[in-house]
Design a protein around this motif. Structure first.
Motif, PDB file in Angstrom:
ATOM      1  N   LYS A 115       0.836  -1.205   0.000  1.00 39.00           N
ATOM      2  CA  LYS A 115       0.000   0.000   0.000  1.00 39.00           C
ATOM      3  C   LYS A 115       0.869   1.253   0.000  1.00 39.00           C
ATOM      4  CE  LYS A 115      -3.998   2.063   2.310  1.00 39.00           C
ATOM      5  NZ  LYS A 115      -4.951   1.946   3.441  1.00 39.00           N
ATOM      6  N   GLY A 116       0.666   2.067  -1.022  1.00 32.73           N
ATOM      7  CA  GLY A 116       1.454   3.284  -1.132  1.00 32.73           C
ATOM      8  C   GLY A 116       2.934   3.035  -1.369  1.00 32.73           C
ATOM      9  N   GLY A 117       3.263   1.815  -1.832  1.00 28.05           N
ATOM     10  CA  GLY A 117       4.662   1.480  -2.106  1.00 28.05           C
ATOM     11  C   GLY A 117       5.479   1.159  -0.867  1.00 28.05           C
ATOM     12  N   CYS A 118       4.788   0.891   0.260  1.00 30.31           N
ATOM     13  CA  CYS A 118       5.504   0.693   1.526  1.00 30.31           C
ATOM     14  C   CYS A 118       6.351  -0.574   1.530  1.00 30.31           C
ATOM     15  CB  CYS A 118       4.518   0.673   2.691  1.00 30.31           C
ATOM     16  SG  CYS A 118       3.315  -0.668   2.629  1.00 30.31           S
ATOM     17  N   LYS A 119       5.870  -1.661   0.904  1.00 29.81           N
ATOM     18  CA  LYS A 119       6.601  -2.923   0.941  1.00 29.81           C
ATOM     19  C   LYS A 119       7.866  -2.858   0.093  1.00 29.81           C
ATOM     20  CE  LYS A 119       7.197  -7.065   2.413  1.00 29.81           C
ATOM     21  NZ  LYS A 119       7.434  -7.308   3.848  1.00 29.81           N
ATOM     22  N   ILE A 120       7.755  -2.337  -1.107  1.00 26.65           N
ATOM     23  CA  ILE A 120       8.918  -2.258  -1.989  1.00 26.65           C
ATOM     24  C   ILE A 120       9.957  -1.297  -1.401  1.00 26.65           C
ATOM     25  CG2 ILE A 120       8.157  -0.369  -3.503  1.00 26.65           C
ATOM     26  CD1 ILE A 120       9.703  -3.649  -4.710  1.00 26.65           C
ATOM     27  N   LYS A 121       9.483  -0.254  -0.720  1.00 21.97           N
ATOM     28  CA  LYS A 121      10.394   0.697  -0.060  1.00 21.97           C
ATOM     29  C   LYS A 121      11.147   0.000   1.068  1.00 21.97           C
ATOM     30  CE  LYS A 121      10.517   5.101   2.425  1.00 21.97           C
ATOM     31  NZ  LYS A 121       9.696   6.217   3.001  1.00 21.97           N
ATOM     32  N   GLU A 122      10.434  -0.829   1.821  1.00 24.27           N
ATOM     33  CA  GLU A 122      11.059  -1.568   2.915  1.00 24.27           C
ATOM     34  C   GLU A 122      12.142  -2.516   2.397  1.00 24.27           C
ATOM     35  OE1 GLU A 122       9.724  -5.329   5.684  1.00 24.27           O
ATOM     36  OE2 GLU A 122       8.245  -3.747   5.368  1.00 24.27           O
TER      37      GLU A 122
END
Length: 319
Positions: A115-122
């Motif tokens: 959601k909102g790119g949170c996983k790929i950012k992590e």
């Protein structure tokens, strides 16, 4: 989740598909196949390389997680060696990062991005690797490419974390996954740039095609050629064709646009060509799929289903 969970999951069978350029694949194979043979023997993983004189090739790694990541590490090390060798006579002041692409079902990319790119950012922050998920599906498939760049260790760690997401119960692939198959350079693409009308004319030369996702032939080949049309020709009586019935299909949300088209142009064209009534259900909260109901004669339903499957197969391109 700690990536050690994957490495320790000896009972988990994992498959990783890598998309590589021909030159890179040649290096992985090695002289007389010596390099890939060594990788297979030392890792214990099954390593399959797609055939054909293609600019791109698919390398498939399959087996227990420990074997998979051993083979993957050896491939990364080989790519790193090639980069170092190319720097010998280079005037460049810095060595470029190792870069590779893996392919995954498009329906799982949402879980990977978060959601909102949170996983790929992590994943980027925890591994130090650069990760980019392609916005479009690969040609004639329902897969997307994920490009990963960085040091060998950061790439390995990144792929482990991606696999953790792919294996989660909450994010399984949705619908039928049509794998990407690179085409030989210069080879013609069936119906590329054509109109749906041409496909209809060809289809009308045959009898109705029961080519739905539940048809074993569709799952087994997924390559739609004129020859396969002829092999699937079915003779049906006029009485059977005249009977009215309904058929339901399930299409993933991220592929529904392929059959609707701009302002409904494609779905309307399918209705006109097939003579069937086609209704697409509204999105259901929490569901990753859309229900499509086709009503009409056996012939019109089969043709409509065929045309829908074809558009999903090619991602709506070319029309």
């Amino acid at each position: 989740m700690d990536s050690g969970v994957i490495e320790g999951g000896l009972n988990v069978t994992l498959t990783i598909r890598l998309l590589m350029h021909g030159k890179e694949v040649g290096s992985i194979i090695g002289k007389k196949g010596e390099s890939v043979k060594k990788m297979r023997e030392e890792s214990g993983a099954r390593i399959n390389i797609s055939e054909g004189n293609c600019p791109e090739r698919i390398i498939t790694l399959a087996g227990p997680t420990t074997a998979i990541f051993k083979a993957f590490s050896m491939i990364i090390e080989k790519l790193e060696e090639d980069i170092s060798s190319s720097m010998t006579n280079s005037t460049a002041t810095s060595k470029p990062p190792v870069t590779l692409r893996i392919v995954v079902p498009a329906s799982q990319c949402g879980s990977l991005i978060g959601k909102g790119g949170c996983k790929i950012k992590e994943i980027r922050e925890s591994t130090g690797a650069q990760v980019q998920v392609a916005g479009d599906m690969l040609p004639n498939s329902t897969e997307r490419a994920i490009t990963i760049a960085g040091t060998p260790q950061s790439i390995i760690e990144c792929v482990k974390q991606i696999c953790v997401v792919m294996l989660e119960v909450s994010s399984p692939p949705k619908g039928v996954t049509i794998p990407y198959r690179p085409k030989p350079s210069g080879s013609p693409v069936i119906f590329a740039g054509g109109q749906l009308t041409k496909l209809h004319q060809l289809a009308m030369q045959q009898s109705p095609f029961p080519m739905g996702p539940n048809n074993p032939g569709f799952q087994g080949t997924r390559d739609l050629t004129i020859q396969s049309f002829c092999r699937n020709k079915v003779q049906r009586g006029m009485d059977a064709s005249a009977q009215t019935s309904s058929h339901e299909m399930t299409i993933p949300n991220d592929l529904i646009g392929c059959i609707i088209g701009r302002q409904g142009s494609k779905i309307n064209e399918i209705r006109q060509m097939s003579g069937a009534q086609i209704k697409i259900a509204n999105p259901v909260e929490g569901s990753a799929d859309r229900q499509v109901t086709i009503t009409g004669s056996a012939a019109s339903i089969s043709l409509a289903e065929y045309l829908i499957n074809f558009l999903v197969l090619i991602g709506g391109a070319g029309f």
